[in-house]
Write an enzyme that holds these catalytic residues in place. Structure first.
Site, short mmCIF file in Angstrom:
data_model
loop_
_atom_site.label_atom_id
_atom_site.label_comp_id
_atom_site.label_asym_id
_atom_site.label_seq_id
_atom_site.Cartn_x
_atom_site.Cartn_y
_atom_site.Cartn_z
N ASP A 109 -16.57 49.44 42.24
CA ASP A 109 -17.79 49.14 42.02
C ASP A 109 -18.84 48.68 42.99
O ASP A 109 -19.93 48.98 43.11
CB ASP A 109 -17.99 48.30 40.71
N TRP A 199 -8.61 42.50 56.45
CA TRP A 199 -8.77 42.12 54.90
C TRP A 199 -9.47 40.90 54.62
O TRP A 199 -10.15 40.89 53.71
CB TRP A 199 -7.19 41.88 54.22
N PHE A 202 -13.01 42.30 55.03
CA PHE A 202 -13.23 43.14 54.17
C PHE A 202 -13.66 42.31 52.78
O PHE A 202 -14.78 42.60 52.07
CB PHE A 202 -11.79 44.05 53.60
N HIS A 351 -3.06 49.78 40.74
CA HIS A 351 -2.83 49.88 42.14
C HIS A 351 -1.25 49.60 42.27
O HIS A 351 -0.67 48.44 41.94
CB HIS A 351 -3.51 48.89 43.11
N GLU A 354 0.40 50.03 47.74
CA GLU A 354 -0.52 50.13 48.85
C GLU A 354 0.09 49.01 49.88
O GLU A 354 -0.60 48.11 50.16
CB GLU A 354 -1.90 49.78 48.35
N HIS A 379 -3.15 54.58 45.11
CA HIS A 379 -2.89 54.74 46.62
C HIS A 379 -1.33 55.20 46.54
O HIS A 379 -1.17 56.29 47.07
CB HIS A 379 -2.71 53.37 47.36
#
Length: 505
Positions: A109, A199, A202, A351, A354, A379
């Site tokens: 989103d 990460w 991110f 998920h 990954e 993933h």
């Protein structure tokens, strides 16, 4: 040979038996050709029957790909941040932008919409305040009065006042954009030396944009703009992983998750009404996997209620966040068992896989996702290392949502020709192509990921049949009902036929 081509599946056993048991003193060129044709028929799109026009376009694509593969600076072998400009100049990419790609089934989103739009549009609105954190990030809030100070953050600055004092606002805008994305013009391997660093950056970027996007008036415009960007990239359907944040108004009042989900529903209906060839969007309610078991129980209970109250827009449930540092699926087994215990249908879209931490507890998420009857696998990077999970996903028709650029940027693979999904594609394993967090990566829509899949994953053998099947898969493996899928496929087919006729030689 003729039997092999006309009835490839029936001929497989006989041909393989002959090759394995036959004693040949000299290799037979006919058998070699038959084996090559058989292997080609097993890849994604390998058994797609093409029209004359599709064959003409395929010949053009094949010529383009031959030239692309011979380039010294071959984009799929490069980090996307370095390859992006090269991809943009590729004739294959230009063609893929025009191609109707079906649906995007794995998108988050807060990363659907251009960061430039967010900065140039949203941060220029009245009542927008910014502060700088001790960790060299930024935070935003919209408020009708001076907001309360945040811990570990500088005093709030009203951006319209700050910009009024500047002769040139470009540097400020670029600095803000740099905090809202992980894309960099510098060497990405130097900027992000390991997975922990990228990460952390991110997640900081998501925290930075949170106060912008969760402001209710911005939220509506942000989502509408995101739909517009995917629609412009010839994507006709979207399944969005959404945290369903509690949105706030200028006076500080808060809306609950049901209000947020209804807002998604209303905007989707408005957009579809204004764009009749856009099929729609559905929401996969998501929660961060760092929460504890008791919080997850409450979230799943709320998800069941939202599924009941908003069956048209709510597709199901998932967990987001880094798998390697988050809690595994099995930790939440009691909460995830609640729908079945209550006889409630709450589809899961987990998920899983990954990770490159083979053999760890996290690496078992793939099997656990299948144990909980996940509808798709997000993933699935580790799937080829799990023969049981791989076999189950194929048998059940559980598609893998392949996000190539994301996996490369987040340092699971360097050269996309070596991505595990290349094996899945060669076996026609159920899979779809998606873009995960395109705005964060300096990407948009689906075209960049389709380029990497077509040129990098598929190699020289993937053809227009591969592209066609991947697009069809995005509808076939969506959360839409069978009747809706038929309607969506009919709409897509019209777009596809038009695309082929306009671009075939």
């Amino acid at each position: 040979m003729v039997v092999l081509l006309q009835r490839p599946l029936a001929a497989v056993a006989g041909l393989l038996w002959y090759c394995l048991t036959g004693v040949l003193s000299i290799p037979d060129p006919r058998q070699r050709e038959a084996l090559m044709k058989l292997e080609a028929s097993m890849q994604t799109g390998g058994q797609m029957i093409l029209t004359d026009a599709e064959k003409q376009l395929d010949a053009l694509l094949f010529k383009m790909k031959q030239e692309e593969i011979m380039r010294a600076d071959f984009p799929p072998a490069m980090h996307f941040f370095k390859a992006r400009t090269l991809i943009q100049t590729s004739p294959i990419f230009s063609l893929l932008q025009k191609m109707p790609k079906g649906g995007a089934l794995h998108v988050h989103d807060l990363s659907t919409t251009s960061i430039e739009w967010l900065v140039k549009n949203v941060t220029y609105r009245p009542h927008c305040y910014m502060c700088c954190t001790d960790s060299r990030s930024i935070r935003f809030v919209f408020s009708s009065q001076w907001p309360k100070a945040l811990p570990y953050c500088s005093p709030w600055i009203l951006l319209e006042n700050l910009r009024a004092k500047l002769v040139n606002t470009t540097d400020l805008d670029n600095s803000i954009m740099g905090n809202l994305t992980i894309f960099t013009d510098q060497d990405p391997e130097t900027v992000y030396p390991n997975q922990e660093v990228i990460w952390d950056t991110f997640e900081q970027a998501f925290l930075a944009m949170w106060g912008l996007v969760t402001y209710a008036p911005v939220f509506r415009d942000y989502y509408y703009q995101g739909l517009t960007e995917f629609y412009t990239d010839n994507v006709m359907y979207l399944e969005l992983r959404a945290l369903l944040p509690e949105l706030y108004e200028l006076d500080g009042s808060i809306h609950n998750r049901a209000w947020t989900l209804k807002t998604y529903q209303d905007i989707t209906r408005d957009f579809t009404a204004e764009h009749p060839d856009f099929f729609g969007a559905r929401i996969i309610f998501s929660v961060h996997r760092a929460v504890n078991a008791s919080v997850m129980t409450g979230i799943v209970e709320e998800a069941m209620k939202l599924q009941r109250d908003f069956p048209d827009i709510m597709a199901g449930f998932d967990m987001v966040g880094r798998e390697d540092s988050g809690r595994p699926l099995w930790y939440f087994r009691d909460a995830l068992s609640l729908p079945a215990e209550h006889g409630v249908t709450l589809p899961f879209f987990f998920h899983a896989g990954e990770t490159d931490l083979e053999g760890t507890e996290v690496d078992q998420n793939l099997l656990d996702a299948l144990l909980f009857n996940t509808s798709r696998i997000g993933h699935g990077f580790a799937l080829p290392r799990h023969p049981v999970a791989k076999g189950l996903s194929r048998k059940r028709g559980v598609a893998v949502e392949v996000c190539l650029i994301s996996n490369q940027v987040m340092q699971l693979v360097k050269d996309l020709r070596n991505h595990p999904a290349a094996t899945l594609m060669s076996e026609n394993h159920p899979l779809v192509i998606s873009s995960d967090d395109p705005a964060m990566f300096g990407s948009s829509g689906l075209s960049y990921d389709f380029y990497e899949a077509f040129v990098g994953l598929g190699g020289i053998r993937s053809n227009i049949g591969s592209l066609k099947e991947l697009a069809i898969n995005s509808i076939r493996y969506s959360s839409l009902t069978l009747k809706q899928q038929e309607k969506a496929l009919a709409l897509w087919q019209k777009k596809w036929d038009k695309f082929v006729s306009e671009n075939a030689l």
